[in-house]
Write a protein that holds these residues in place. Structure first.
Motif, PDB file in Angstrom:
ATOM      1  N   HIS A  69      -0.110  16.953   0.572  1.00  0.00           N
ATOM      2  CA  HIS A  69       0.122  16.864  -0.886  1.00  0.00           C
ATOM      3  C   HIS A  69       1.618  16.869  -1.206  1.00  0.00           C
ATOM      4  N   VAL A  70       2.332  15.897  -0.647  1.00  0.00           N
ATOM      5  CA  VAL A  70       3.805  15.937  -0.633  1.00  0.00           C
ATOM      6  C   VAL A  70       4.475  15.640  -1.979  1.00  0.00           C
ATOM      7  N   HIS A  71       3.751  15.024  -2.907  1.00  0.00           N
ATOM      8  CA  HIS A  71       4.418  14.559  -4.130  1.00  0.00           C
ATOM      9  C   HIS A  71       4.826  15.694  -5.052  1.00  0.00           C
ATOM     10  N   LEU A  72       4.386  16.912  -4.775  1.00  0.00           N
ATOM     11  CA  LEU A  72       4.661  17.997  -5.712  1.00  0.00           C
ATOM     12  C   LEU A  72       6.035  18.644  -5.527  1.00  0.00           C
ATOM     13  N   ASN A  73       6.835  18.105  -4.605  1.00  0.00           N
ATOM     14  CA  ASN A  73       8.255  18.466  -4.564  1.00  0.00           C
ATOM     15  C   ASN A  73       9.016  17.229  -5.066  1.00  0.00           C
ATOM     16  N   PRO A  74       9.702  17.341  -6.209  1.00  0.00           N
ATOM     17  CA  PRO A  74      10.311  16.139  -6.804  1.00  0.00           C
ATOM     18  C   PRO A  74      11.372  15.489  -5.919  1.00  0.00           C
ATOM     19  N   VAL A  81      10.732   9.042  -1.248  1.00  0.00           N
ATOM     20  CA  VAL A  81       9.702   8.002  -1.155  1.00  0.00           C
ATOM     21  C   VAL A  81      10.091   6.811  -2.027  1.00  0.00           C
ATOM     22  N   GLY A  82      10.686   7.118  -3.191  1.00  0.00           N
ATOM     23  CA  GLY A  82      11.117   6.053  -4.094  1.00  0.00           C
ATOM     24  C   GLY A  82      12.091   5.105  -3.418  1.00  0.00           C
ATOM     25  N   LYS A  83      12.953   5.671  -2.568  1.00  0.00           N
ATOM     26  CA  LYS A  83      13.934   4.843  -1.866  1.00  0.00           C
ATOM     27  C   LYS A  83      13.225   3.879  -0.904  1.00  0.00           C
ATOM     28  N   SER A  84      12.302   4.402  -0.143  1.00  0.00           N
ATOM     29  CA  SER A  84      11.544   3.536   0.779  1.00  0.00           C
ATOM     30  C   SER A  84      10.747   2.491   0.019  1.00  0.00           C
ATOM     31  N   LEU A  85      10.190   2.929  -1.090  1.00  0.00           N
ATOM     32  CA  LEU A  85       9.396   2.004  -1.888  1.00  0.00           C
ATOM     33  C   LEU A  85      10.270   0.876  -2.425  1.00  0.00           C
ATOM     34  N   ALA A  86      11.484   1.232  -2.913  1.00  0.00           N
ATOM     35  CA  ALA A  86      12.397   0.208  -3.418  1.00  0.00           C
ATOM     36  C   ALA A  86      12.781  -0.763  -2.305  1.00  0.00           C
ATOM     37  N   SER A  94       3.889  -2.146   9.107  1.00  0.00           N
ATOM     38  CA  SER A  94       4.357  -3.316   8.363  1.00  0.00           C
ATOM     39  C   SER A  94       5.121  -2.892   7.112  1.00  0.00           C
ATOM     40  N   ILE A  95       5.747  -3.864   6.499  1.00  0.00           N
ATOM     41  CA  ILE A  95       6.624  -3.581   5.360  1.00  0.00           C
ATOM     42  C   ILE A  95       5.817  -3.119   4.135  1.00  0.00           C
ATOM     43  N   GLY A  96       4.598  -3.556   4.039  1.00  0.00           N
ATOM     44  CA  GLY A  96       3.786  -3.201   2.873  1.00  0.00           C
ATOM     45  C   GLY A  96       2.920  -1.978   3.090  1.00  0.00           C
ATOM     46  N   TYR A  97       3.267  -1.148   4.059  1.00  0.00           N
ATOM     47  CA  TYR A  97       2.466   0.036   4.386  1.00  0.00           C
ATOM     48  C   TYR A  97       3.351   1.263   4.276  1.00  0.00           C
ATOM     49  N   LEU A  98       3.177   2.037   3.226  1.00  0.00           N
ATOM     50  CA  LEU A  98       4.012   3.216   3.008  1.00  0.00           C
ATOM     51  C   LEU A  98       3.163   4.465   2.955  1.00  0.00           C
ATOM     52  N   MET A  99       3.472   5.401   3.842  1.00  0.00           N
ATOM     53  CA  MET A  99       2.801   6.690   3.827  1.00  0.00           C
ATOM     54  C   MET A  99       3.856   7.736   3.496  1.00  0.00           C
ATOM     55  N   ALA A 100       3.717   8.347   2.335  1.00  0.00           N
ATOM     56  CA  ALA A 100       4.738   9.285   1.872  1.00  0.00           C
ATOM     57  C   ALA A 100       4.994  10.391   2.891  1.00  0.00           C
ATOM     58  N   LEU A 152       0.855  -1.177   0.000  1.00  0.00           N
ATOM     59  CA  LEU A 152       0.000   0.000   0.000  1.00  0.00           C
ATOM     60  C   LEU A 152       0.889   1.225   0.000  1.00  0.00           C
ATOM     61  N   ILE A 153       0.645   2.167  -0.917  1.00  0.00           N
ATOM     62  CA  ILE A 153       1.407   3.407  -0.891  1.00  0.00           C
ATOM     63  C   ILE A 153       0.453   4.583  -1.068  1.00  0.00           C
ATOM     64  N   CYS A 154       0.484   5.484  -0.094  1.00  0.00           N
ATOM     65  CA  CYS A 154      -0.460   6.597  -0.056  1.00  0.00           C
ATOM     66  C   CYS A 154       0.251   7.862   0.380  1.00  0.00           C
ATOM     67  N   SER A 155      -0.444   8.981   0.266  1.00  0.00           N
ATOM     68  CA  SER A 155       0.138  10.237   0.716  1.00  0.00           C
ATOM     69  C   SER A 155       0.212  10.282   2.231  1.00  0.00           C
ATOM     70  N   GLY A 156      -0.804   9.775   2.892  1.00  0.00           N
ATOM     71  CA  GLY A 156      -0.826   9.793   4.357  1.00  0.00           C
ATOM     72  C   GLY A 156      -1.212  11.152   4.896  1.00  0.00           C
ATOM     73  N   ALA A 157      -0.788  11.448   6.112  1.00  0.00           N
ATOM     74  CA  ALA A 157      -1.133  12.706   6.784  1.00  0.00           C
ATOM     75  C   ALA A 157      -2.635  12.964   6.726  1.00  0.00           C
ATOM     76  N   SER A 158      -3.401  11.931   6.965  1.00  0.00           N
ATOM     77  CA  SER A 158      -4.868  12.019   7.043  1.00  0.00           C
ATOM     78  C   SER A 158      -5.570  12.356   5.730  1.00  0.00           C
ATOM     79  N   LEU A 159      -4.842  12.363   4.610  1.00  0.00           N
ATOM     80  CA  LEU A 159      -5.510  12.668   3.348  1.00  0.00           C
ATOM     81  C   LEU A 159      -6.576  11.615   3.044  1.00  0.00           C
ATOM     82  N   GLU A 160      -6.298  10.346   3.389  1.00  0.00           N
ATOM     83  CA  GLU A 160      -7.212   9.254   3.045  1.00  0.00           C
ATOM     84  C   GLU A 160      -8.019   8.785   4.253  1.00  0.00           C
ATOM     85  N   ILE A 161      -8.053   9.611   5.304  1.00  0.00           N
ATOM     86  CA  ILE A 161      -8.656   9.205   6.571  1.00  0.00           C
ATOM     87  C   ILE A 161     -10.129   8.810   6.431  1.00  0.00           C
TER      88      ILE A 161
END
Lengths: 473, 301
Positions: free
Chosen positions: B139-144, B150-155, B106-112, B79-88
């Motif tokens: 809305h964290v993804h808008l800073n490259p 996040v890509g590192k954690s995802l990898a 858990s390992i399959g839980y990623l909150m950017a 699971l990969i999401c923005s987090g910070a209550s965006l999907e609450i």
């Protein structure tokens, strides 16, 4: 025999080797290509990268610092303002409600049906209704706990109701993925509305079939298991066992499992704009001296008795009276089907949304109805087969505004000799400033008996403070 | 009997023929937003199957826990999401039916938002301030740069979930990160002219982008986060813009257009839709194109 086994083994082995080696070959090539690419880039942008690395490092340290300052600010704990479930304390929330109601008819009874305490027409005038208090959090890595108590402001004081007190298994418990078990008291899976708290409803009151068949909601004590199948298409099935002490059941002493349920749900999307779900449900059990609600048997029987006296009936009871005021003992089985359809342009429900929803109930009930009059007990064995349905549509035409209409219909019990089938129409409009507040105006027209028509105006507010759990579909 | 055995071994053979397919089965990634599905594809390539719960035309804070999403999350590995209550409002319902490897911690839980530095973390939180997120702007993804983090954690997560292909994911991450760095340096020099430029947003969806580009966010059309624009608030903004004009009014593809159109007409300020996420417009098909496009649109003003 040996030869055969050998052949099979060879086939298997060959397949394994083939599949394994091809996978390795592919990844090796790719890795080499990638390495080259990376090397090329590295030399080209080494300076740039170093600079950026510094910036990234900065961000990374900043991020860990942000975490710590954040958690510190959390510790400062603003009284009553812990918003979401972030720490070891349970998420605490409350629903504050209040309403004004005006009815044109003095009577709110539905001939042919005995209403439970919850299913009765609400109080007229200004009232608080139910104030909900919620506590919930994970118990540990395997269980989740939830409490909802309702403080009901009655004429003769405040009544505390345990609406929901349950524990539910978390995925860490070891059940197969997709399976959950819930134990305690909860609004169990039956139809659409039953699982939801009244504050989440789209109308100020529950539709007729909910009032007569479920006393607004079935929340007996028991356990339920459900399982989502590992298919792309949503299929969920399950069932439960209950003490059998909540309407439509009664008299369950806890010595036995007096009722059980089963359900099946399917659902999916249609393109990007809409989604749907349908379900079929069954609830089966026994009722002993049922009058309504959570085992208030005798008290209510007395009230009914008084009422009968007031009406001044003499001699022979009609079947209608047995159904309208009698105590029921026998087997009761309730079937339901429901559907829900949600449409929003491009699926963006924040701006516009159309909700269509309907449920159909069929109650198969055979047993003895008892009427007590002047110390005299009249009994009759009757067929109480009856049914009912409602359908509703709610349209959100602007982010804060919604309008809706609902039609509910009941079909009187088979042996009741009642010609009229009760029905009700409701229209409503509501305004929500945010996700947490809502004001609603509703008009009801109810035609519950031949000469019983009622015009109702309901004005309602529903506000949520503190933590607010995510809503189900 | 003999025929039966032949048949039986044939079936066994077929089964084994099929089983390698499951051995190289893709890692199913459930992304809450399209940008994270795109990132999963960058890092996981053909070894992942990424699904996004929302699209560019949907406000990710407000979707329903639809039956189809329950099935999707139930059959996912990560699971990969923005987090910070965006999907609450919907994710907790789905998570109950997800595997135990996708639960918080858990390992399959990623909150950017748990990985990157957050902006606008409120010192004080009260609902009277609108629907603000106590954890900060989600809305964290808008800073490259955040995409690299996040890509590192995802990898790392993918490497643990699909250990056989660990080096594959690590290499793809390295490749992604170097391509992103290259692009960032180009974007940063291209966007120099944007530095310090004043701007009005519909909702604070672009804070990370504006922070990265050094642009100045002078106000929002929403009086408070999550509360739709009101006439009185817009009138105040109009007054403010008369004294301190801004270059542009921006909004996401899912924000309603009436407020920005009104303000734009009254002040003559341009109003534009920035794609915000993958496929926010026809040109923004991947993460690189998304930033390319947003910078181009901002520069055009």
């Amino acid at each position: 025999m040996n030869k055969l086994r050998f052949t099979a083994m060879t086939v298997i082995f060959a397949v394994l080797v083939l599949s394994g080696s091809s996978a390795f070959a592919a990844s090796d090539e790719e890795i080499e290509a990638l390495r080259n690419e990376i090397r090329a880039m590295k030399s080209e942008y080494e300076n740039r990268i170093l600079e950026m690395e510094k910036k990234l490092k900065e961000m990374e340290t900043k991020s860990s610092r942000a975490e710590t300052t954040y958690s510190k600010s959390k510790d400062r704990s603003f009284p009553g303002r812990a918003i979401y479930n972030r720490n070891l304390n349970p998420a605490i929330g409350a629903i504050l409600g209040g309403r004004f109601a005006s009815f044109s008819s003095d009577e709110g009874d539905i001939p042919g049906f005995v209403l439970g305490h919850e299913g009765e027409r609400g109080t007229e005038g200004i009232s608080l209704g139910e104030t909900e208090l919620n506590l919930s959090t994970s118990v540990d890595d395997k269980f989740y706990g939830h409490i909802t108590t309702a403080l009901v402001d009655e004429v003769d004081g405040v009544e505390i109701e345990l609406e929901e007190v349950y524990v539910e298994t978390l995925p860490g418990v070891g059940l197969p993925t997709g399976a959950t078990m819930r134990m305690g008291r909860a609004f169990w899976t039956f139809g659409y509305l039953n699982e939801h708290h009244a504050h989440a409803d789209d109308f100020a009151d529950r539709p007729l079939p909910y009032r007569v068949f479920l006393d607004n909601g079935f929340n007996d004590t028991g356990a339920q298991i459900s399982y989502v199948l590992p298919t792309d298409f949503y299929i969920e099935g399950g069932g439960g066992i209950f003490r059998g002490n909540d309407f439509p059941f009664a008299g369950g002493e806890g010595t036995d499992i007096n009722s059980f349920s089963a359900f099946l749900r399917l659902g999916s999307d249609i393109g990007q704009n809409s989604s749907w779900r349908v379900g079929a449900y069954m609830l089966d059990g026994e009722a002993t001296s049922r009058t309504g609600g959570h085992g208030h048997g005798e008290e209510h029987a007395h009230e009914e008795h008084m009422e009968e006296e007031e009406h001044g009936h003499e001699g022979e009871e009609t079947h209608e009276e047995f159904f309208s005021a009698g105590m029921f003992t026998g087997d009761t089985r309730l079937y339901a089907v429901d559907f829900r359809y949600v449409w929003a342009p491009t699926g963006n429900i924040h701006e516009k949304e159309l909700l269509l929803q309907g449920e159909y109930f069929w109650r198969d009930e055979k047993g003895v109805y008892t009427l007590t009059e002047d110390e005299e007990v009249h009994e009759e064995n009757l067929n109480g087969e009856s049914s009912g349905w409602y359908a509703q549509g709610v349209f959100k035409f602007a982010p804060q505004w919604r309008i809706g209409a609902r039609y509910s219909q009941l079909y009187s019990p088979k042996d009741s000799d009642i010609e009229h089938d009760p029905y009700a129409v409701a229209v409503m409009g509501d305004w929500s400033n945010s996700e947490f507040s809502r004001l609603r105006l509703q008009y009801n027209y109810e035609k519950l008996g031949e000469d019983l028509s009622d015009n109702q105006i309901l004005l309602q507010y529903i506000m949520s403070i503190g933590a607010h759990a995510a809503h189900k579909y | 009997m003999k025929h039966f055995l032949i048949f039986f071994s044939f079936i066994l053979g077929v089964l084994f023929l099929l089983s390698p397919a499951s051995a190289v089965a893709k890692v199913n990634v459930f992304a809450c937003e399209p940008e994270w599905a795109a990132l999963a594809e960058e890092i996981g390539g053909e070894k992942v199957e990424a699904f996004s719960a929302t699209s560019a035309t949907q406000n990710p804070h407000y979707i329903r826990a639809r039956p189809s999403l329950i099935s999707k999350v139930r059959n996912s590995d990560l699971l990969i999401c923005s987090g910070a209550s965006l999907e609450i409002g919907w994710l907790p319902i789905l998570l109950r039916k997800a595997s135990s490897n996708m639960q918080p911690g858990s390992i399959g839980y990623l909150m950017a938002a748990n990985i990157v530095p957050r902006l606008e973390v409120p010192v004080e939180v009260d609902r009277s301030m609108g629907d603000i997120h106590p954890e900060g702007n989600p809305h964290v993804h808008l800073n490259p740069y955040n995409l690299i983090l996040v890509g590192k954690s995802l990898a790392d997560s993918l490497a643990k979930i699909d250990a056989e292909n660990a080096s594959f994911y690590k290499n793809r991450y390295r490749d992604f990160s170097s391509r992103m760095r290259k692009a960032i340096s180009r974007w940063e020099s291209e966007a120099k002219s944007l530095k310090g430029k004043p701007i009005i947003v519909h909702h604070k969806s672009f804070s990370y982008l504006l922070d990265w580009l050094g642009m100045e966010q002078l106000g929002a059309l929403e009086p408070k986060p999550g509360i739709p624009p009101t006439t009185s608030h817009l009138k105040n903004l109009l007054q403010q813009l008369k004294n301190n004009p801004v270059d542009v009014i921006i909004r996401t593809p899912y924000d309603p257009d009436n407020a920005s159109k009104w303000l734009s007409e009254k002040t003559g300020t341009k109003e534009i839709i920035l794609p915000y996420t993958i496929w926010g417009d026809k040109q923004s098909g991947d993460l690189f194109a998304l930033f390319e496009r947003m910078i181009a649109l901002l520069k055009k003003v």
